[in-house]
Design a protein around this motif. Structure first.
Motif, short mmCIF file in Angstrom:
data_model
loop_
_atom_site.label_atom_id
_atom_site.label_comp_id
_atom_site.label_asym_id
_atom_site.label_seq_id
_atom_site.Cartn_x
_atom_site.Cartn_y
_atom_site.Cartn_z
N LEU A 70 0.84 -1.21 0.00
CA LEU A 70 0.00 0.00 0.00
C LEU A 70 0.86 1.25 0.00
O LEU A 70 0.63 2.19 -0.78
CB LEU A 70 -0.92 -0.01 1.21
CG LEU A 70 -1.76 1.25 1.44
CD1 LEU A 70 -2.68 1.51 0.25
CD2 LEU A 70 -2.56 1.14 2.74
N ASN A 71 1.87 1.28 0.86
CA ASN A 71 2.75 2.45 0.92
C ASN A 71 3.50 2.66 -0.40
O ASN A 71 3.70 3.80 -0.84
CB ASN A 71 3.75 2.30 2.07
CG ASN A 71 3.07 2.37 3.42
OD1 ASN A 71 2.00 2.98 3.55
ND2 ASN A 71 3.68 1.76 4.44
N ALA A 72 3.91 1.56 -1.03
CA ALA A 72 4.60 1.69 -2.32
C ALA A 72 3.68 2.25 -3.39
O ALA A 72 4.08 3.12 -4.19
CB ALA A 72 5.12 0.31 -2.76
N LEU A 73 2.42 1.79 -3.41
CA LEU A 73 1.47 2.32 -4.40
C LEU A 73 1.12 3.78 -4.12
O LEU A 73 1.02 4.59 -5.05
CB LEU A 73 0.20 1.47 -4.40
CG LEU A 73 0.34 0.03 -4.95
CD1 LEU A 73 -0.93 -0.76 -4.74
CD2 LEU A 73 0.71 0.06 -6.43
N LEU A 74 0.94 4.14 -2.84
CA LEU A 74 0.67 5.54 -2.50
C LEU A 74 1.84 6.43 -2.88
O LEU A 74 1.65 7.57 -3.36
CB LEU A 74 0.37 5.66 -1.01
CG LEU A 74 -0.94 5.02 -0.52
CD1 LEU A 74 -1.06 5.13 0.99
CD2 LEU A 74 -2.14 5.70 -1.20
#
Length: 444
Positions: A70-74
């Motif tokens: 999730l953090n990578a996509l954000l």
């Protein structure tokens, strides 16, 4: 006391003894039930803890992986947004600057029109000149919406289905391990462990045997492979050791549950070669002998350190290195350790030569075994067949013929014969002789 009273008393005593034995047997069975209940409850508690620990670790790991993704996509959204908005901001600044310049030009033009006649010509001229410098017909290009990034999230709905399917199949609870230890047999300096498959639906690919000293809490690997028996060596006599086995199913990477640990021990000291014999070098444990080149072409027999072989045991020679063969080479068992000989092909000895020939009391048998090479294992098994005492007082130790039934195995073949000795022996020596260097033999 009358005969009837004595009979009743004897019957009562026998009944009391029978009742005591019956009570003892029942108490032993109660103890067995207690041990069984303890095993069920203990294994259930350990299984619960293992399941809870595993799924907690799995849940933590999955949550961490999802959070990291999730953090990578954000972060990817933030980067695309920043890269996309930056040129739009630059364009906006340029347009706003143009609007400001146009407002200022409008004010100057309106002021030039409203001024007096004396100033009008100069101000109109200045205004016109300034208007020409601004290039009012030049407009900045604004990108069309189709040319501007429009972010969206692409999410695969099948992931949850796949995850649910894998989770539904993940883990299992077995009421019995698929393999169990079948037999523990003491050997000199070790224990022979045999195991078998008890689950008909389980197809093993490999087995794994572990053991530990009774006072230790840490198991160590003894064997991994396809065999269903293994000799665990270098065990101290009269010390309990625990053994357990598991298996890896065909096409699987994880190991099955462990079998119920079994306790075993050996009362037999390990076999050792006699140190200090010219032409041979021994390992630190004295169970491996290597023929060196100090006296090539000739030499004596290397015997055991003591007559440590007893009838009913299996004596094994394992060849781990080989040199040049000679017809005088020998591996075998003998009643004495005479030194004035260069081979076990003599009286009071049975042996096999490196070419596979079998000798009994110095005479070659017609039956022959496969030649001995690197990796060969030669086994000797003996049992007492009969005694023919010839002394006047019928004491066998005073002289007589002592017959042993000998089985020598090598490769997938074996020979069986009777060996006559001229006196009774409680234990026997073992020995080897090699004429040329390079041979190395392990005894157990």
């Amino acid at each position: 006391m009358s005969i009837e009273a004595e009979a009743l008393l004897q019957e009562a005593k026998e009944s009391i003894e029978a009742a005591q034995n019956y009570r003892s047997e029942l108490q032993q069975r109660l103890h067995g039930l207690s041990q069984a209940r303890k095993q069920v409850r203990g294994s259930a508690s350990q299984t619960r803890e293992a399941l809870q620990r595993h799924f907690q670790e799995l849940q933590t790991a999955v949550s961490r992986l999802l959070t990291e993704r999730l953090n990578a996509l954000l972060q990817e959204v933030d980067n695309i947004e920043l890269d996309s908005v930056s040129p739009l901001d630059d364009c906006q600044k340029l347009i706003e600057h143009g609007v400001s310049t146009a407002d200022e030009l409008l004010r100057e033009g309106e002021a030039a029109i409203r001024c007096g006649i004396n100033e009008k010509e100069d101000k109109l001229g200045s205004f016109t000149k300034k208007a020409l410098q601004i290039q009012l017909d030049s407009l900045p290009e604004v990108p069309a919406l189709v040319d501007v990034q429009c972010l969206s999230a692409q999410l695969d709905d099948t992931l949850l289905h796949m995850f649910r399917t894998h989770v539904a199949r993940h883990g299992s609870v077995a009421s019995h391990p698929p393999v169990q230890i079948e037999e523990l047999m003491e050997r000199p300096g070790g224990v022979l462990v045999r195991w078998c498959k008890v689950d008909d639906d389980f197809t093993p690919q490999d087995y794994r045997l572990q053991y530990r000293r009774g006072s230790s809490s840490q198991y160590e690997d003894a064997y991994i492979g396809k065999d269903t028996e293994f000799l665990v060596l270098h065990l101290d006599p009269h010390i309990d050791h625990l053994f357990r086995v598991c298996a890896r199913g065909e096409g699987r990477t994880e190991w099955s549950p462990w079998s119920i640990p079994q306790t075993g021990y050996t009362t037999l000291a390990p076999h050792e070669w006699l140190p200090g014999v010219d032409g041979y070098i021994l390992s630190s444990r004295k169970n491996i002998a290597m023929r060196n080149d100090s006296s090539p072409g000739h030499g004596g027999v290397l015997y055991s350190n003591s007559p440590s072989y007893f009838c009913g045991q299996t004596l094994t020679f394992k060849i781990t290195a080989a040199g040049q063969t000679d017809k005088r080479d020998s591996l075998g068992v003998c009643a004495d350790s005479r030194t004035a000989t260069d081979s076990l092909q003599r009286d009071q000895a049975v042996c096999i030569s490196t070419n596979g020939a079998v000798f009994v009391n110095g005479k070659e048998m017609t039956n022959q075994l496969p030649a001995i090479t690197v990796g060969s294992s030669v086994t000797f098994d003996m049992e007492v067949v009969n005694l023919f005492p010839v002394s006047n007082n019928n004491n066998p130790s005073d002289g007589g013929n002592f017959k042993l039934r000998v089985t020598i195995g090598s490769g997938n073949r074996e020979v069986v014969f009777d060996w006559l000795l001229d006196q009774v022996v409680d234990s026997l020596f073992f020995g080897c002789s090699f004429m040329h260097p390079g041979w190395k033999v392990l005894v157990f």
